[in-house]
Every structure is written in C-alpha cells, then in structure tokens.
Design an enzyme around this catalytic site. Structure first.
Site, PDB file in Angstrom:
ATOM      1  N   SER A  97       0.869  -1.181   0.000  1.00 54.75           N
ATOM      2  CA  SER A  97       0.000   0.000   0.000  1.00 54.75           C
ATOM      3  C   SER A  97       0.902   1.226   0.000  1.00 54.75           C
ATOM      4  O   SER A  97       2.074   1.144   0.390  1.00 54.75           O
ATOM      5  CB  SER A  97      -0.843   0.007   1.271  1.00 54.75           C
ATOM      6  OG  SER A  97      -1.555   1.230   1.398  1.00 54.75           O
ATOM      7  N   TYR A 146      -2.275   0.314  10.505  1.00 58.73           N
ATOM      8  CA  TYR A 146      -2.276  -0.212   9.129  1.00 58.73           C
ATOM      9  C   TYR A 146      -0.940   0.100   8.454  1.00 58.73           C
ATOM     10  O   TYR A 146      -0.342  -0.770   7.804  1.00 58.73           O
ATOM     11  CB  TYR A 146      -3.445   0.412   8.364  1.00 58.73           C
ATOM     12  CG  TYR A 146      -3.604  -0.075   6.943  1.00 58.73           C
ATOM     13  CD1 TYR A 146      -3.762  -1.432   6.653  1.00 58.73           C
ATOM     14  CD2 TYR A 146      -3.619   0.825   5.875  1.00 58.73           C
ATOM     15  CE1 TYR A 146      -3.931  -1.873   5.332  1.00 58.73           C
ATOM     16  CE2 TYR A 146      -3.790   0.395   4.560  1.00 58.73           C
ATOM     17  CZ  TYR A 146      -3.941  -0.953   4.297  1.00 58.73           C
ATOM     18  OH  TYR A 146      -4.108  -1.381   2.994  1.00 58.73           O
TER      19      TYR A 146
END
Ligand code: NJP
Length: 254
Positions: free
Chosen positions: A139, A152
């Site tokens: 990501s 995250y």
C-alpha cells in the site's frame, strides 16, 4: 507446446483479489483462488471455468500456518503467488488504538504474506518456465503514514520490508519479487471492514473523489508485472488515482 502457468491468489473472494483472478485467468493462467469465504471463491471459480478458463477454489486463512502448509503440500506447481489478502482495522489515533486491531493487522498483512511465501517458495523456484514470481500487495501506507493510520501503515511497512528483504535474499535464484503499492482504491469491502460495517464512515473515505482507483486498475498492474519476461523484475510500483497526490493530499469536489 505451451506450459500452463499457475497463479495462487490470496484474498480472491472480493475486490482486488477477485479482479486479479479474472485478469490472470484472461492472461492464460490457471488460477487457484484462496480466501476464507469458500462460497465466494467457489462461485468465482465456477464463473471462470464456465468462461473456458482454468480456475480452482481452496478455502484458506493465511494466518493459519498449518492450513497454509497443508495447502502447499497438495499443490502441483506454482509460478505466481499474489499475496493480496489483507486490510485495515480501525482508524484510531495511536493514543487510543486497540492493540488487538494492530495485532490482527500484523497477522494478516505481514505474517500471512510470510506463511504463504515460505510455503510456496520451493514451488516458485521450480517454475518450469522460469517465471517464479512473488507479488506483495502492500500500500502507499507502506511508504508513508497519515493520522489514524499508524496500525495499518505499520503493518504495510512490514509487508514492504518483507518484499525488499526477500528480493535481496533471492538474488541469484530464479524467483522475482514484485511489490505493488496502491493508494486509494474504491472496493466494496475495504473501508467497510476498516469501519466494522459502518457504511457512512466507509463512504466518507471516497467522498467527493471523482475517480478513485478501481480493483481492475490494480489488477491491470499485477497482470502487467507478472507477464514481463522472466529477467524483468518490477521491484515496486506505486499507483494512485490522479486525485490523490499523497496519503494526505486528496482532491475532493463539492
Ligand atoms: O479489500 P477487500 P481490497 N486469510 O476487503 C481476504 C490492500 N489495499 O480488495 O477471507 C485469507 O475486498 C478477504 O477474504 P475473506 C489491502 O490492504 C487496499 O481493497 O473471504 N484471506 C478479502 O478477499 C489488501 O491487502 C486499498 O474475508 C483473508 C481480501 O482479503 C488488498 O489491497 C488500498 C484474510 C480483502 O479484500 C486487497 O484489498 C491499498 C485471512 N486471514 C491497499 N483476511 C484500498 N482498497 O483502498 C482477509 O493501498 N482476507
């Protein structure tokens, strides 16, 4: 004679994983769809098989090492491993985040990738077409952070480091390591999972963004990277929607 290449896809029951399964099947891969929700991957496998592709479903939780090893032991070859299963839980600041969420994010986004990669590396190295490829779907949160995103981002930084290290360690071996790091992708479940089913919070993530990336956009990058000639290693591909210049600078209309 052409050899059919096999791609194992984790998290193939929705979003980017399902889109990539369709894309790789269209590229001629036999696709092995894995995820926890057996009904979803069985339906997708049936759809792909009905369209003339080779597809199989195997229910698998990537955090369960024994299950991953059993899956690998029954596999008759693997040329591409797409480590896509993952996601975010919560968007709380460091001061009040739930450590259980952080642990779960680390389990799936980092240890899940580790389990699958360790279990399938021997098969990947034995790819008869010399195309053994590990793809890690990290990501842009693996390359920077944002307020409320520490858990995250920490996990996706972990996935990024795993990919970077593995590439160093496999130098000289016939396996390439590709990392795809997308920014904002509008999929059906990612934000809903993050906000535990709260639809209004999930919708706010994409509010006013004219064209976030789609699952197909990301599948396209995976399809491209794994179909380069075997000597071409796409180390890292960062892909964002035009409306997102960084993790914290997003153009919203209205
Ligand atoms: O999300 P979603 P995306 N074992 O929720 C599976 C990253 N990403 O497609 O097990 C095995 O539709 C789950 O399947 P199931 C993101 O972090 C996204 O958007 O049946 N599988 C589902 O198929 C993730 O790594 C965005 O519940 C497990 C899949 O994972 C990847 O892209 C941005 C599992 C999640 O699919 C796909 O996300 C970004 C387990 N323990 C990175 N736990 C974005 N959407 O904006 C979950 O930068 N799964």
């Amino acid at each position: 004679m052409t050899t059919t290449r096999t791609a194992v896809i984790t998290g193939a029951s929705s979003g980017i994983g399902a889109a990539t399964a369709r894309r790789l099947a269209a590229e001629g891969f036999r696709v092995i769809l894995t995820a926890r929700r057996a009904d979803r991957i069985e339906a997708l496998a049936a759809e792909l098989t009905g369209a003339g592709h080779q597809a199989e479903a195997y229910a698998l939780d990537v955090t369960d090492r024994a299950a991953v090893d059993a899956f690998a032991a029954g596999l008759d070859g693997c040329d591409v491993l797409f480590n896509n299963a993952g996601g975010a839980l919560g968007a709380d600041p460091v001061a009040s985040a739930d450590p259980a969420d952080w642990r779960q994010m680390y389990e799936v986004n980092v240890l899940g990738v580790l389990h699958m990669t360790q279990a399938l590396l021997p098969a990947l190295a034995a790819s008869p077409t010399d195309e053994g490829t590990v793809v890690v779907l990290s990501s842009t949160a693996g390359h920077g952070t944002y307020e409320g995103g520490a858990g995250y981002a920490a996990a996706k930084h972990g996935a990024h480091v795993l990919a970077e290290t593995l590439r160093l360690e496999l130098c000289g071996h016939p396996v390439r390591v590709v990392e795809i790091a997308p920014g904002m992708v509008k999929t059906d479940e990612f934000a809903l999972t993050r906000f535990r089913g709260d639809e209004s919070k999930a919708a706010k993530v994409y509010e006013g963004v004219a064209a976030p990336l789609t699952a197909d956009d990301v599948a396209d990058t995976v399809g491209w990277a794994v179909t380069r000639p075997p000597h071409v290693n796409v180390d890292l591909l960062i892909v964002r929607p035009r409306a997102q210049a960084s993790n914290t600078k997003v153009h919203r209309e209205g």
